[in-house]
Write an enzyme that holds these catalytic residues in place. Sequence first.
Site, PDB file in Angstrom:
ATOM      1  N   HIS A  50      -7.716 -15.814 -49.073  1.00 32.14           N
ATOM      2  CA  HIS A  50      -8.874 -15.118 -49.648  1.00 32.14           C
ATOM      3  C   HIS A  50      -9.670 -14.428 -48.546  1.00 32.14           C
ATOM      4  O   HIS A  50      -9.975 -13.233 -48.637  1.00 32.14           O
ATOM      5  CB  HIS A  50      -9.752 -16.126 -50.389  1.00 32.14           C
ATOM      6  CG  HIS A  50     -10.956 -15.523 -51.036  1.00 32.14           C
ATOM      7  ND1 HIS A  50     -11.063 -15.324 -52.396  1.00 32.14           N
ATOM      8  CD2 HIS A  50     -12.135 -15.073 -50.513  1.00 32.14           C
ATOM      9  CE1 HIS A  50     -12.231 -14.783 -52.683  1.00 32.14           C
ATOM     10  NE2 HIS A  50     -12.899 -14.619 -51.544  1.00 32.14           N
ATOM     11  N   GLU A  51     -10.004 -15.170 -47.505  1.00 34.84           N
ATOM     12  CA  GLU A  51     -10.814 -14.603 -46.423  1.00 34.84           C
ATOM     13  C   GLU A  51     -10.014 -13.597 -45.600  1.00 34.84           C
ATOM     14  O   GLU A  51     -10.556 -12.578 -45.156  1.00 34.84           O
ATOM     15  CB  GLU A  51     -11.348 -15.723 -45.528  1.00 34.84           C
ATOM     16  CG  GLU A  51     -12.239 -16.738 -46.235  1.00 34.84           C
ATOM     17  CD  GLU A  51     -13.456 -16.092 -46.890  1.00 34.84           C
ATOM     18  OE1 GLU A  51     -13.850 -14.975 -46.485  1.00 34.84           O
ATOM     19  OE2 GLU A  51     -14.014 -16.697 -47.819  1.00 34.84           O
ATOM     20  N   HIS A  54     -10.176 -10.251 -47.338  1.00 36.86           N
ATOM     21  CA  HIS A  54     -11.424  -9.535 -47.057  1.00 36.86           C
ATOM     22  C   HIS A  54     -11.339  -8.836 -45.700  1.00 36.86           C
ATOM     23  O   HIS A  54     -11.691  -7.652 -45.568  1.00 36.86           O
ATOM     24  CB  HIS A  54     -12.608 -10.510 -47.025  1.00 36.86           C
ATOM     25  CG  HIS A  54     -13.052 -11.003 -48.353  1.00 36.86           C
ATOM     26  ND1 HIS A  54     -13.223 -10.179 -49.440  1.00 36.86           N
ATOM     27  CD2 HIS A  54     -13.394 -12.254 -48.771  1.00 36.86           C
ATOM     28  CE1 HIS A  54     -13.641 -10.892 -50.478  1.00 36.86           C
ATOM     29  NE2 HIS A  54     -13.745 -12.155 -50.093  1.00 36.86           N
TER      30      HIS A  54
END
Length: 246
Positions: A50-51, A54
């Site tokens: 997820h990170e 980003h």
Amino acid sequence: MFNFSFDKKYLYIILGIMILSTIASYATQEGALLGLLLTIPGVLIAITFHEFAHAFAADKLGDDTPRREGRLSLNPIDHLDPIGSVLLLFAGIGWGKPVHVNPRNYTRNMTMEKADAIVSLAGPIMNFILAIIFTLIYCAIYKFADVSFMISTYGSVIITIIYTTVIINIGLGVFNLIPLPPLDGSKAIRPILPYKIKEWFDRNEKIFYLIFLAIWITGIAGNIISPAINWIGRSILNLGTIIFRL
């Protein structure tokens, strides 16, 4: 994922109480702690990717801040927030270490607002992609694995880890799409909001933080997103069963 702009001390006290109460409830349920341990791989995978998503999106849009801070990495240590990770493990809702970006560095091929929305959506989209991948792996095991593997302890552990990884990724993706700050959904919807509503959101940002905390701590957030999680989970599983003709 997201960051808090107010004193964390009180938040951590509340979260500590939630974690301790959850641990106590697990301790009284046979096999619950083992099941909890088997969710750890799913938590690590969900938060890390997820990170990373980003950071990757921001980098591709021209902002090298995540690269300079070492966030273009698939090493879980670079992305885990201790409190957020423990909460995702115990409460099913949590967060990773926020990826810092500088919107002024984005490419001028689009507005900063649209680029910021893309970066925000990258995390949840990555979680949904992972959910699809692990669901297909789950279905492939049921299609091709022999009976001895399926009934073995090793096989049961593998299947449980894969299943929980699917659920955690769907949950993390859906949770972050709630359009309340500090979640990704609050930035993702900005490009489609009228100017006056954006101003109103900005003026009342702290109130929305409090609303977010209230619905999260009381469990209302879980009740809100559970139908979406169940629907997405069933849809992905149906896709897998069609592909593998289960």
